[in-house]
Motif scaffolding. Structure first.
Motif, PDB file in Angstrom:
ATOM      1  N   LYS A  49      -7.230   5.891  -3.509  1.00 30.35           N
ATOM      2  CA  LYS A  49      -7.090   4.442  -3.336  1.00 30.35           C
ATOM      3  C   LYS A  49      -8.201   3.976  -2.403  1.00 30.35           C
ATOM      4  N   ILE A  50      -8.959   2.976  -2.853  1.00 30.90           N
ATOM      5  CA  ILE A  50     -10.099   2.477  -2.085  1.00 30.90           C
ATOM      6  C   ILE A  50      -9.797   1.065  -1.589  1.00 30.90           C
ATOM      7  N   ILE A  51      -9.833   0.868  -0.277  1.00 30.59           N
ATOM      8  CA  ILE A  51      -9.571  -0.432   0.332  1.00 30.59           C
ATOM      9  C   ILE A  51     -10.875  -1.218   0.388  1.00 30.59           C
ATOM     10  N   ALA A  52     -10.916  -2.347  -0.290  1.00 25.97           N
ATOM     11  CA  ALA A  52     -12.154  -3.124  -0.418  1.00 25.97           C
ATOM     12  C   ALA A  52     -12.665  -3.630   0.926  1.00 25.97           C
ATOM     13  N   LYS A  56     -12.361   2.192   3.065  1.00 20.75           N
ATOM     14  CA  LYS A  56     -11.556   3.373   3.376  1.00 20.75           C
ATOM     15  C   LYS A  56     -10.967   3.968   2.108  1.00 20.75           C
ATOM     16  N   GLU A  57     -10.964   5.297   2.027  1.00 16.87           N
ATOM     17  CA  GLU A  57     -10.391   6.000   0.885  1.00 16.87           C
ATOM     18  C   GLU A  57      -9.142   6.763   1.315  1.00 16.87           C
ATOM     19  N   TYR A 159      -4.002  -6.603 -12.429  1.00 20.16           N
ATOM     20  CA  TYR A 159      -5.308  -5.954 -12.299  1.00 20.16           C
ATOM     21  C   TYR A 159      -6.386  -6.764 -13.007  1.00 20.16           C
ATOM     22  N   GLU A 180      -7.848  -4.144  -8.633  1.00 18.92           N
ATOM     23  CA  GLU A 180      -7.040  -5.324  -8.349  1.00 18.92           C
ATOM     24  C   GLU A 180      -7.931  -6.549  -8.169  1.00 18.92           C
ATOM     25  N   ASN A 184      -9.315  -4.150  -4.124  1.00 16.20           N
ATOM     26  CA  ASN A 184      -8.820  -2.789  -3.940  1.00 16.20           C
ATOM     27  C   ASN A 184      -8.749  -2.087  -5.302  1.00 16.20           C
ATOM     28  N   SER A 185      -8.944  -0.789  -5.301  1.00 19.33           N
ATOM     29  CA  SER A 185      -8.875  -0.054  -6.556  1.00 19.33           C
ATOM     30  C   SER A 185      -8.195   1.292  -6.352  1.00 19.33           C
ATOM     31  N   THR A 186      -7.635   1.811  -7.439  1.00 24.41           N
ATOM     32  CA  THR A 186      -7.009   3.129  -7.424  1.00 24.41           C
ATOM     33  C   THR A 186      -7.549   3.930  -8.603  1.00 24.41           C
TER      34      THR A 186
END
Length: 209
Positions: A49-52, A56-57, A159, A180, A184-186
């Protein structure tokens, strides 16, 4: 350039677009047919999971199970506290100390997430695109068929884009990236996948508490 040349150019462009659409549909049909012959999938997954906002991963991993058309489970090894189970219309999740048990017949957002996961894993991206009025694009890259769904309507918990990598030879989903609207992305990457084996139904059992 005269009008006749312009007209011919437009016709040629329309024919190319039509042929490309037909080619895409053929590929999507092949993916769906390939998965129709698969009764179950079991394998390993790695989740990122990447926080835009800060880049942070957050990484996790475990075992993924898929059976029938409405059963899916993700049993996490790291962190071992986490769990995700879809069983019929039930959607159960544990994230750390937080537990949620949804009835997707009554919860539209979780029904959408349920369908997204199941349709993608069962090789039905065309059905997902239709259900969400999303644009769909297909391309071949190496040993993968990459299917990209782009939403045309912003939803609070939906999404903006979903990118799916199917192994062309078997039509099995090996990578899924869900982006998203907020950025943010997963990413889920599947490996060591075994198909058509016997999966103990206990992995789909939703705890009573």
């Amino acid at each position: 350039m005269n009008y006749k040349t312009i007209a011919l150019s437009v016709i040629a462009l329309m024919l190319c677009t039509l042929m490309r659409a037909q080619e895409n549909q053929t590929i999507l049909t092949q993916i769906e047919k390939g998965n129709a012959a698969i009764t179950s999938i079991e394998g390993k997954f790695a989740q990122t999971k990447i926080i835009a906002a800060n880049g942070k991963e957050i990484k996790s991993e475990g075992t993924i199970y898929l059976s029938d058309s409405d059963k899916m489970a993700m049993h996490y090894d790291a962190p071992s506290t986490d769990l995700l189970i879809i069983n019929g219309n039930r959607f159960y999740m544990i994230r750390g100390k937080k537990k949620n048990n949804f009835n997707t017949e009554k919860n539209k957002a979780m029904r959408s997430l349920r369908n997204t996961l199941l349709y993608c894993l069962h090789g039905q991206p065309a059905l997902l695109a239709k259900e969400n009025s999303a644009e769909i694009a297909v391309k071949q890259e190496g040993t993968s068929t990459i299917v990209t769904l782009t939403s045309q309507k912003k939803t609070p918990r939906g999404y903006e884009k979903i990118i799916l990598h199917y192994y062309t030879q078997s039509s099995i989903l090996t990578r899924m990236e869900m982006i998203e609207w907020g950025g943010n992305s997963t990413i889920y990457e599947m490996s060591n996948l075994k198909t058509n084996g016997n999966i103990d139904t206990v992995v789909y059992t939703i705890p009573e508490k």
